[in-house]
Design a protein around this motif. Structure first.
Motif, PDB file in Angstrom:
ATOM      1  N   PHE A  86      -7.923  -1.564  -5.245  1.00 51.18           N
ATOM      2  CA  PHE A  86      -6.751  -1.051  -4.547  1.00 51.18           C
ATOM      3  C   PHE A  86      -6.690  -1.670  -3.158  1.00 51.18           C
ATOM      4  O   PHE A  86      -7.585  -1.466  -2.343  1.00 51.18           O
ATOM      5  N   ASP A  87      -5.650  -2.426  -2.867  1.00 51.64           N
ATOM      6  CA  ASP A  87      -5.360  -2.828  -1.498  1.00 51.64           C
ATOM      7  C   ASP A  87      -4.395  -1.780  -0.963  1.00 51.64           C
ATOM      8  O   ASP A  87      -3.245  -1.691  -1.406  1.00 51.64           O
ATOM      9  N   VAL A  88      -4.851  -0.971  -0.039  1.00 50.83           N
ATOM     10  CA  VAL A  88      -4.113   0.234   0.306  1.00 50.83           C
ATOM     11  C   VAL A  88      -4.212   0.522   1.788  1.00 50.83           C
ATOM     12  O   VAL A  88      -5.207   0.178   2.435  1.00 50.83           O
ATOM     13  N   VAL A  89      -3.164   1.122   2.343  1.00 50.84           N
ATOM     14  CA  VAL A  89      -3.174   1.638   3.715  1.00 50.84           C
ATOM     15  C   VAL A  89      -3.047   3.152   3.634  1.00 50.84           C
ATOM     16  O   VAL A  89      -2.060   3.669   3.085  1.00 50.84           O
ATOM     17  N   ALA A 115     -15.885  13.444   8.421  1.00 54.88           N
ATOM     18  CA  ALA A 115     -15.040  13.343   7.226  1.00 54.88           C
ATOM     19  C   ALA A 115     -13.719  12.670   7.591  1.00 54.88           C
ATOM     20  O   ALA A 115     -13.223  12.810   8.718  1.00 54.88           O
ATOM     21  N   TYR A 116     -13.169  11.944   6.621  1.00 50.77           N
ATOM     22  CA  TYR A 116     -11.845  11.346   6.770  1.00 50.77           C
ATOM     23  C   TYR A 116     -10.916  12.108   5.841  1.00 50.77           C
ATOM     24  O   TYR A 116     -11.046  12.043   4.620  1.00 50.77           O
ATOM     25  N   LEU A 117      -9.984  12.874   6.430  1.00 44.45           N
ATOM     26  CA  LEU A 117      -9.051  13.699   5.667  1.00 44.45           C
ATOM     27  C   LEU A 117      -7.762  12.904   5.478  1.00 44.45           C
ATOM     28  O   LEU A 117      -7.013  12.687   6.422  1.00 44.45           O
ATOM     29  N   VAL A 118      -7.505  12.484   4.255  1.00 44.68           N
ATOM     30  CA  VAL A 118      -6.375  11.600   3.955  1.00 44.68           C
ATOM     31  C   VAL A 118      -5.175  12.441   3.521  1.00 44.68           C
ATOM     32  O   VAL A 118      -5.295  13.292   2.633  1.00 44.68           O
ATOM     33  N   PHE A 119      -4.005  12.208   4.150  1.00 45.21           N
ATOM     34  CA  PHE A 119      -2.824  12.978   3.775  1.00 45.21           C
ATOM     35  C   PHE A 119      -1.597  12.123   3.461  1.00 45.21           C
ATOM     36  O   PHE A 119      -0.540  12.663   3.147  1.00 45.21           O
ATOM     37  N   ASP A 120      -1.722  10.795   3.511  1.00 47.63           N
ATOM     38  CA  ASP A 120      -0.565   9.966   3.160  1.00 47.63           C
ATOM     39  C   ASP A 120      -1.046   8.578   2.759  1.00 47.63           C
ATOM     40  O   ASP A 120      -2.158   8.161   3.111  1.00 47.63           O
ATOM     41  N   VAL A 121      -0.199   7.883   1.994  1.00 44.88           N
ATOM     42  CA  VAL A 121      -0.454   6.500   1.611  1.00 44.88           C
ATOM     43  C   VAL A 121       0.781   5.692   2.006  1.00 44.88           C
ATOM     44  O   VAL A 121       1.905   6.035   1.636  1.00 44.88           O
ATOM     45  N   VAL A 122       0.580   4.634   2.794  1.00 46.95           N
ATOM     46  CA  VAL A 122       1.671   3.873   3.404  1.00 46.95           C
ATOM     47  C   VAL A 122       1.953   2.581   2.644  1.00 46.95           C
ATOM     48  O   VAL A 122       3.076   2.094   2.614  1.00 46.95           O
ATOM     49  N   GLU A 123       0.925   2.022   2.029  1.00 45.15           N
ATOM     50  CA  GLU A 123       1.082   0.778   1.278  1.00 45.15           C
ATOM     51  C   GLU A 123       0.087   0.774   0.131  1.00 45.15           C
ATOM     52  O   GLU A 123      -1.033   1.285   0.265  1.00 45.15           O
ATOM     53  N   LEU A 124       0.490   0.216  -1.006  1.00 47.79           N
ATOM     54  CA  LEU A 124      -0.397   0.133  -2.159  1.00 47.79           C
ATOM     55  C   LEU A 124      -0.186  -1.190  -2.872  1.00 47.79           C
ATOM     56  O   LEU A 124       0.925  -1.502  -3.321  1.00 47.79           O
ATOM     57  N   ASN A 125      -1.268  -1.977  -2.943  1.00 40.64           N
ATOM     58  CA  ASN A 125      -1.260  -3.255  -3.665  1.00 40.64           C
ATOM     59  C   ASN A 125      -0.044  -4.110  -3.315  1.00 40.64           C
ATOM     60  O   ASN A 125       0.673  -4.613  -4.185  1.00 40.64           O
ATOM     61  N   GLY A 126       0.208  -4.243  -2.005  1.00 34.50           N
ATOM     62  CA  GLY A 126       1.299  -5.082  -1.539  1.00 34.50           C
ATOM     63  C   GLY A 126       2.654  -4.437  -1.548  1.00 34.50           C
ATOM     64  O   GLY A 126       3.645  -5.058  -1.150  1.00 34.50           O
ATOM     65  N   THR A 127       2.761  -3.184  -2.002  1.00 35.15           N
ATOM     66  CA  THR A 127       4.050  -2.495  -2.031  1.00 35.15           C
ATOM     67  C   THR A 127       4.174  -1.585  -0.819  1.00 35.15           C
ATOM     68  O   THR A 127       3.347  -0.695  -0.617  1.00 35.15           O
ATOM     69  N   ASP A 128       5.193  -1.830   0.004  1.00 33.33           N
ATOM     70  CA  ASP A 128       5.459  -1.013   1.178  1.00 33.33           C
ATOM     71  C   ASP A 128       6.054   0.316   0.724  1.00 33.33           C
ATOM     72  O   ASP A 128       7.109   0.345   0.079  1.00 33.33           O
ATOM     73  N   LEU A 129       5.395   1.417   1.061  1.00 29.49           N
ATOM     74  CA  LEU A 129       5.840   2.736   0.631  1.00 29.49           C
ATOM     75  C   LEU A 129       6.560   3.513   1.725  1.00 29.49           C
ATOM     76  O   LEU A 129       6.883   4.685   1.533  1.00 29.49           O
TER      77      LEU A 129
END
Length: 647
Positions: A407-410, A442-456
């Motif tokens: 996963f290439d992800v932000v 801990a890193y509490l993750v609540f959003d995903v901005v980019e996934l595998n080159g796709t801008d979300l």
């Protein structure tokens, strides 16, 4: 132990963090909890199968506070049964556990305590009927010992309740609660309304309290419970729930609401049982409550043809399949190049009380550093909301690189430090490198901005959350990372939940909102339980007495159009290590004149050492004085993720 999938009843359930210690008292791991749930399922299910389940979740184990949850979170598997209840403030969708797979999924979500009402769905009809139609075929009385009252005295009262029920022709069953007391159940020969069951329980409680006024009370007032056993008859009310038989407790050790025999209750050495004791007893005697609730028909599931035909699958295979499917879904325009340097979307200070679940989602507001994380082929880069590179500040987050391969992800989230009590502590996070206090990062993750080159960023929040839910088992395979569950609404309820758990507050997000980098949008709204402010340090005064040779107080201000506006002194909240580290950091910034606009009071200015206004700090305070200064400010820590220009 990395994440994997477990096959139960033909369902494939992603299980993660199996080595996480859930019970610090004896080292019981999440793996052990799942094993217990599987082993106890046949005995437990008849007692909860036709009842909506409310959960107490403990994602960090029982060393931290519980997360009380009614509504199902987003991402719940489609195969989990649901039941809708209409409350005064809206409808809530509850889970209904009918199979071992359901129990395993709940345990994977760290729902250690399962609470159910006494009424049954199949006796009360379907849909969202009101409390007046709830019907039950069992009664419960919760025996809660007051201060200094032992379990044996509680058992003596339970035996008296048994005799009263027997005189009424009802067979009763004792359950040691796993906490301090005992639950006594009885089965009605025919279903009755919940309020009728409550009336019976109250009559029993009142009669025993009248017969034994020095030992028993039926009063809800806590002041009446001292040195007595409180008989809680209200658990039969349709709106109330009780810890389910065989449920684990959120105690230091894995104690259980354990069915017992009446002979055991006569034993003066009676004690609560842990899950190992309960499993041994089931192996020897089966379910001691078998006659309390009817057996349930097993849930038959068709084979899931989308999953491998094996009990577990390698997380790498799971990762590949999820990555391919998510990337193949229709979405916004693909982008190339790095996203490092993007500013996170910010929440506006606007009211959240009138917001409802249908249009808004509610998240905890965490007390830490806002951090965006980019993963690219095993490499993790971190940066703050100000664009400051924080990769070197949190080397622990490199663990994400090993679990996110494929996963290439932000990701957007908050880095926090949990104290020994399981609460986030910004001061501990900011000063962790020069303090000896125990903490868990801990890193509490609540959003995903980019996934595998796709801008979300143009994708609505609801869709982004679905993608994040799909990624959760992968993200949480890293022991340092979590995806916190959403809070049930409406906004006022979510805020109260956060307040009760000592959280900083909540953030409400419009489900249709896009991700607007660097913008403070009313589509996201924050509600704080405390008055916190970010300030700029412009100087300090020397300490006296016990603080001689170090800092007595900091002089702080806020950026204004004409310069730095003075808003007061901060002299409390520091540890000795904080003061030593601050003095070392501020000395090289010493300048010869005040950085504040205007003139400060002579007693303050006469002894001040002025510094370049480069450091941003976090301060908690009560309110503002009439002169525009902070009232009762207290130090919390330096904001390494921000610059003065960000305020």
């Amino acid at each position: 132990m990395p994440g994997s999938k477990l096959e139960v009843d033909g369902r494939f359930i992603a299980v993660t963090n199996l080595d996480k210690v859930m019970y610090p008292g004896d080292g019981t791991r999440k793996f052990d909890v799942l094993q217990y749930v599987l082993a106890v399922a046949d005995a437990m299910l008849p007692h909860i199968a036709s009842r909506p389940v409310t959960r107490k979740r403990r994602p960090h184990g029982t060393g931290s506070g519980p997360f009380f949850e009614k509504a199902l979170p987003s991402g719940t598997p489609d195969w989990l049964a649901r039941f809708t209840i209409a409350h005064a403030d809206g409808k809530t969708i509850y889970p209904v556990a009918r199979s071992a797979a359901d129990l395993v999924w709940l345990a994977q979500m760290a729902a250690l305590e399962l609470h159910v009402p006494q009424w049954r769905i199949d006796l009360s009809g379907v849909g969202s009927a009101g409390d007046e139609s709830r019907r039950t075929d069992r009664l419960v009385i919760d025996l809660d010992p007051g201060p200094d009252v032992g379990l044996h005295r509680c058992a003596e009262v339970a035996l008296a309740i048994r005799d009263i029920l027997a005189d009424a022709g009802l067979v009763s069953y004792p359950v040691t609660s796993g906490g301090k007391g005992i639950h006594v159940y009885a089965r009605f020969p025919a279903p009755v309304k919940s309020e009728s069951a409550r009336a019976v329980a109250k009559q029993i409680a009142d009669s025993l309290a009248a017969a034994h006024p020095k030992d028993v009370t039926a009063s809800m007032a806590k002041t009446a419970r001292v040195s007595k056993v409180f008989l809680d008859w209200s658990q039969n009310t349709a709106a109330k729930t009780t810890l389910a038989p065989y449920s684990l407790r959120g105690s230091e050790r894995p104690l259980v609401a354990a069915p017992r025999t009446w002979d055991e209750l006569a034993d003066p050495t009676l004690a609560q049982l842990d899950f190992r004791d309960v499993l041994d007893r089931i192996g020897e005697s089966g379910d001691l409550l078998a006659d309390l609730d009817p057996a349930i028909d097993p849930v038959i599931t068709a084979p899931d043809t989308n999953e491998p035909d094996s009990n577990t699958v390698d997380l790498g295979e799971y990762r590949k399949s999820r990555s391919s499917r998510l990337a193949a879904e229709p979405g916004p325009t693909r982008v190339t190049g790095t996203t490092a340097g993007i500013r996170p979307m910010l929440a506006a200070d606007e009211a959240i009380d009138g917001l409802t679940d249908d249009a808004w989602a509610f998240e905890g507001k965490w007390d830490g550093y806002r951090v965006l994380a980019r993963h690219d082929d095993g490499d993790i880069r971190l940066w703050s909301r100000s664009g400051v590179d924080m990769t070197a500040d949190f080397p622990e987050l490199r663990e994400l690189g090993s679990v996110l391969r494929g996963f290439d992800v932000v990701l957007d989230g908050e880095v926090v430090a949990y104290d020994a009590g399981g609460r986030t502590d910004f001061g501990l996070l900011a000063s962790r490198n020069h303090r000896d206090d125990d903490y868990t990062l801990a890193y509490l993750v609540f959003d995903v901005v980019e996934l595998n080159g796709t801008d979300l960023t143009a994708t609505p929040w609801g869709k982004r959350r679905q993608i994040l839910d799909e990624l959760t088992p992968v993200i949480e395979a890293a022991a340092i990372a979590e995806v916190p569950p959403l809070l049930p609404g409406p906004g006022a309820d979510a805020a109260e939940h956060a307040r009760a758990n000592g959280w900083e507050g909540i953030v409400a997000k419009r489900r249709a909102s896009t991700y607007q980098p660097g913008r403070r949008s009313p589509d996201w709204r924050k509600h704080k339980n405390w008055n916190d402010i970010e300030v700029v340090i412009g100087g300090y005064r020397p300490g006296r007495g016990g603080r001689s040779g170090t800092i007595g107080s900091l002089l702080v201000g806020l950026p204004a159009e004409t310069g730095l506006r003075y808003i007061g002194r901060v002299g409390t909240g520091f540890t000795d290590a904080d003061l030593a580290a601050l003095l070392a950091e501020l000395k090289p910034l010493t300048i010869g004149r005040s950085p504040f606009v205007g003139t400060l009071d002579k007693p303050v200015a006469s002894s001040a050492t002025w510094v370049l206004p480069k450091l941003v700090a976090d301060v908690r305070f009560m309110d503002w004085t009439s002169t525009g200064h902070l009232r009762h400010p207290s130090w919390r820590g330096i904001r390494r993720d921000k610059l003065p220009g960000d305020l």
